[in-house]
Design an enzyme around this catalytic site. Structure first.
Site, PDB file in Angstrom:
ATOM      1  N   SER A 154       0.893  -1.294   0.071  1.00  0.00           N
ATOM      2  CA  SER A 154       0.171   0.094  -0.146  1.00  0.00           C
ATOM      3  C   SER A 154       0.921   1.178  -0.142  1.00  0.00           C
ATOM      4  CB  SER A 154      -0.936   0.095   1.229  1.00  0.00           C
ATOM      5  OG  SER A 154      -1.869   0.855   1.144  1.00  0.00           O
ATOM      6  N   HIS A 178      -6.927  -6.211  -0.321  1.00  0.00           N
ATOM      7  CA  HIS A 178      -5.937  -5.226  -0.171  1.00  0.00           C
ATOM      8  C   HIS A 178      -4.851  -6.126   0.756  1.00  0.00           C
ATOM      9  CE1 HIS A 178      -4.179  -1.359  -0.702  1.00  0.00           C
ATOM     10  NE2 HIS A 178      -4.060  -1.231   0.699  1.00  0.00           N
ATOM     11  N   ASP A 180      -9.553  -6.243  -4.598  1.00  0.00           N
ATOM     12  CA  ASP A 180      -9.015  -5.106  -3.829  1.00  0.00           C
ATOM     13  C   ASP A 180     -10.003  -3.987  -3.832  1.00  0.00           C
ATOM     14  OD1 ASP A 180      -7.689  -2.967  -2.538  1.00  0.00           O
ATOM     15  OD2 ASP A 180      -5.634  -3.617  -3.229  1.00  0.00           O
TER      16      ASP A 180
END
Length: 277
Positions: free
Chosen positions: A125, A258, A230
């Protein structure tokens, strides 16, 4: 352009079995660029690997299965808490325009302070964005890189997604609880709001640019993993990074969201180990 999800794997390599031995995880702080950065370290291998967490993340909240199960004979694994996150406080976290570049420099300088000659990066991320910037700006220091859930720019669609997570009281309890325990509710809620404002500032730059201009400068072998379910980072971001990082590989996980490295930890760890070797 990469192929679509129905095609065979976009790359292949031999996947090693997971190891069955453990070594302990140690934690410490070291002074880097004017702050005390907290990190966890495990393993005794010659290949140093830095784990870079996401928004509000830390080694302990973001990388439990990696600290526990990545091959400790092959790798020395370090998980860091970026400044203002985890146990790298004070200072409180802030989000100036260059916060990703600041994190990239902190991360590299931390590993140099720990006397590692060269490192590979596993970035999730925001940590994936930080890893891309580090690989572009410090190419001689970065050996290989695995990133997932990252984006090189911000779109209107992204901006709406970020607004949807601004209020942490609306998060699922499972996601909220560990961060609340780490930070206390007030700091957690306040910092999440600041993060949303911090990431949305890139929307006002040309092309919503975070680091798209740096992607052609990445020289290290790069694996991009994308979870096709995601909800936070649409597929086009993984495609863009794949197209602009020369020689990169894209691996799709059809059921991945995610947090694919936590939900499918064994699969992810085997994938990362196979690529890093």
């Amino acid at each position: 352009m990469c192929g679509d999800a129905q095609e065979p794997a976009l790359f292949s390599f031999v996947v090693p079995p997971l190891p069955h031995f453990r070594t302990s995880v140690t934690s410490a702080k070291v002074a880097v660029n004017g702050v005390q950065l907290h990190y966890q370290q495990t393993g005794e291998g010659g290949h140093a690997v830095l784990l870079l967490p996401g928004m509000l993340g830390s080694g302990e909240t973001d990388f439990g299965p990696q600290l526990k199960n990545l091959n400790k004979k092959l790798f020395t694994v370090v998980a860091w808490d970026p400044r203002g996150y985890g146990h790298s406080r004070p200072p409180d976290r802030d989000f100036p325009a260059d916060f990703f570049e600041r994190d990239a420099k902190d991360a590299v300088d931390l590993m140099k302070a720990l006397k590692f000659k060269k490192v590979s990066l596993l970035g999730w991320s925001d940590g994936g964005i930080t890893a891309l910037i580090a690989a572009a700006k410090y190419p001689s220091y970065i050996h290989k890189m695995v990133i997932w859930g990252a984006n090189a720019y911000v779109t209107d669609e992204d901006s709406m997604i970020y607004e949807g997570i601004r209020d942490v009281s609306k998060w699922s309890e499972r996601t909220r609880k560990p961060l609340e325990a780490l930070y206390g509710y007030d700091y957690f809620a306040r910092t999440c709001e600041k993060w949303v404002d911090g990431i949305r500032q890139f929307k006002h730059l040309p092309d919503g640019n975070i680091c798209r201009h740096l992607l052609p400068q990445v020289q290290c072998p790069t694996l991009i993993v994308h979870g096709e379910k995601d909800p936070l980072v649409p597929r086009f971001h993984a495609n863009f990074i794949h197209e602009h990082v020369k020689g990169s590989r894209l691996h799709l996980m059809p059921e991945g969201k995610h947090n694919l490295h936590l939900r499918f930890a064994n699969e992810f760890n085997r994938l990362a180990e196979g690529f890093l070797q």
